[in-house]
Structures are given as structure tokens and as C-alpha cells.
Scaffold this motif. Sequence first.
Motif, PDB file in Angstrom:
ATOM      1  N   ILE A 213      28.106  27.461  31.047  1.00 52.69           N
ATOM      2  CA  ILE A 213      27.265  27.548  29.853  1.00 52.69           C
ATOM      3  C   ILE A 213      28.081  27.377  28.577  1.00 52.69           C
ATOM      4  CG2 ILE A 213      25.613  29.033  31.019  1.00 52.69           C
ATOM      5  CD1 ILE A 213      26.791  31.418  29.572  1.00 52.69           C
TER       6      ILE A 213
ATOM      7  N   ARG B 149      19.100  28.015  33.017  1.00 52.62           N
ATOM      8  CA  ARG B 149      19.958  26.839  32.786  1.00 52.62           C
ATOM      9  C   ARG B 149      19.585  25.719  33.756  1.00 52.62           C
ATOM     10  NH1 ARG B 149      24.662  25.358  35.427  1.00 52.62           N
ATOM     11  NH2 ARG B 149      25.023  27.466  36.233  1.00 52.62           N
TER      12      ARG B 149
ATOM     13  N   SER C 116      20.326  24.454  27.903  1.00 59.06           N
ATOM     14  CA  SER C 116      21.599  24.514  27.180  1.00 59.06           C
ATOM     15  C   SER C 116      21.333  24.851  25.723  1.00 59.06           C
ATOM     16  CB  SER C 116      22.341  23.174  27.261  1.00 59.06           C
ATOM     17  OG  SER C 116      21.662  22.186  26.498  1.00 59.06           O
TER      18      SER C 116
END
Length: 372
Positions: free
Chosen positions: A74, A275, A282
Motif C-alpha cells: 500500500i 485494496r 489505492s
Amino acid sequence: MTELYIHNGRDVSGAPVAVLITDGVIAEVGTELTVPVGCPTLDAQGCYITAGWIDDHTHCNAHAALYYDDADAIGYRTGVTTVIDAGSTGADNVADLYQQAHRAATNVYALLNIARTGIVAQDELADLNQLSFSALRTAIQRYPDFIVGLKVRVSKSVVGDNGVEPLRVAKQYQADLTAQLPLMVHIGSNPPELAAIIALMRPGDVLTHCFNGKPNGIVNSTGEVAQYVRKAYQKGLIFDVGHETDSFSFRTAALARTAHLFPQTLSSDIYYRNRLNGPVYSLAVCVEKLLLLGYRLEEIIPMITTNPARIFKLTHKGQLCRGYDADLTIFQTVTAPQVVVDSTGEERIAPTQVIPTYSVIAGRVYTCGVDK
């Protein structure tokens, strides 16, 4: 001495920009710089260069039970150079997150959950025996450069029958700590009512999930931002987007913008599930959603650079200036309409795609989307 020259880029106003990095620090910023012979270069032709993006609400404790992810998945792979884990851990297990952080390429910091165990179950604050000031203070003293704030989740599923009592305790802890740490407050389902929550918050406190579309949100039954919310915002309550799976509504965000209530920070509240499966994906996708709502790039970039750096006292991050950490995000924008969806399931067409190309962390270049 290690050096890197990044050139042919532009800032968010469109002006040419070049950056010279020396030993992990920004040495010089200009339109075109004189660099030492043989200095490694990175051509940013067609890209924006900004300070490294900071996502101030994530869940990157890989060992957590409910909300977990890999900091680099991430982080640098998506153009984010710094992530702040927002309450996954408490005093009992923050040491493990600290060890994970040192193995990541992405910068990792933590907001310490006031519940000792962090989020090991959805209702971590239904039992007030989870609260211990001495344990919390000891953890902060042990990791003063890692723990940059406190986190309290104040919604029905978390606090059970305890109402706003966990928030009262969090505010007392905040006042009693020697270190002046910001407090992030999660809002959601009621009870407790949002009005009671905001009544306990003070200027500088962070209201995350500010644009959720729930009945207990900032928009009242007449379709307007509630007056008590406006007053708190005007006095200095900090709005943080905190998109996550259930907490971002296009309608609420648009109504807030019309009322001139703008988020100071744009965060994703990302973890592996939202995600991979959305609707978050994102931080770049979150930027795209604000662009489609009418925000300009010049307004959004401070929400993921200078503002979170200031709020969480990351004093050497967040600015593309000489002497700051050499954390940079290099990205493109392209006109390519695509469908995006909010947390209520509403679909809209985002006209612009935001595509991170490189993350630079302490002067080291990482290609977005690629493992280190």
C-alpha cells in the motif's frame, strides 16, 4: 556520498522542476540544476514531481486479525512513501508493528489505539478494561519517534454500550501525556450520536471518515451539513477522508464542498480487502475521486503531503524543499475516463487517471507496482 538528479519534471502548477538529492536529503530544488559530473539521473519527462505522498490512515499491520496488509503493497508500489497505521495496534502489540516497520522500504508510523490490544475484534472498546493509561504511556515513551498520535474508534459496533466514554478517556489520556499527540477519531454507526462525539473534540483533533454517507454523518435530514459540524470545522476540527470500504459518499463529499468544508487530509483507510476488491484500491484512486468532484490537483496534493506532515509532526517530510527528507512521488495524469465507485455503491465517471510512476524514499528510487 550518494547523489541523484531528477529532472524534466513539473510541479502541480505545471512549472518545470528538478531535484538534486544528496545522502537521502533534498539538496536543491530548481528548474534546472548544475550537478556533479557522473551524478546518476532520473528523467521525469511528462510527470509531476511532488513531495512523497503520505497516507495518514491505513492498516498495515501484517499480523492483525481483521484489518491487515503489507506496508509496501500500500506504500511505495502505489506512489505512497509514508503510511501511518491508524490504530491496528495498542500498547500490548505495537512492538510487533515497530519491528515490521523496520523491514519495510516504505516509511511507517503508528497511531496508537487507546485499547491495549488494538483491533483484534470489531468491538475493542466495548470492554473498558481494555484501557490503561500506564500501558499507553509506556509504549509512547518506548517508541517516541514511531508513535505519532492516538486513535479511538467511536461507533456502535466498536464501543458497544459505552457511548462516548472511550472518547472521554482518550481526551483525558491526550491531556495527561507529556508528548502532545494528535487524536484521530473514527465515526460511524450510532449510538453514540455524532453531535455528542464532536462536542468532546477540540481544534486539532482529526475526524476521520468525514464524508461517510451514513445517517450518523455530517449531513442532516434536510440534506445540509449540520450547523454544529460547520461550527466545529470553523474552530479547527480537522477533516480526514478515511475512504475505506464503508465511509466515502460522493453525495456527502459534494455537499461538504458546496458548504466550503474541505478535507485537510485525504487518506484511504486501505487494507488488503478493499485494496484488492475496492472500492479503495489505492490512494491514487482516492485522488481521482476528488478530481472528479471538482478539486484541483493543487488543492489535493497538500492533503497528502504538507498537511498530514504538519498534523502528525513529521517535521522533515511533506515538502519539496532543501533540507527535507528525499521522499518524492513522481506520477502522471492522463485523460482516460473510467468508472469509479464510492462506499454506497454509487458509480461515477472519473475523467482523469492518476498513475504513480516512481516512489523515491530517502533518495532510493522504487518503480511503482514492482516488488523491491
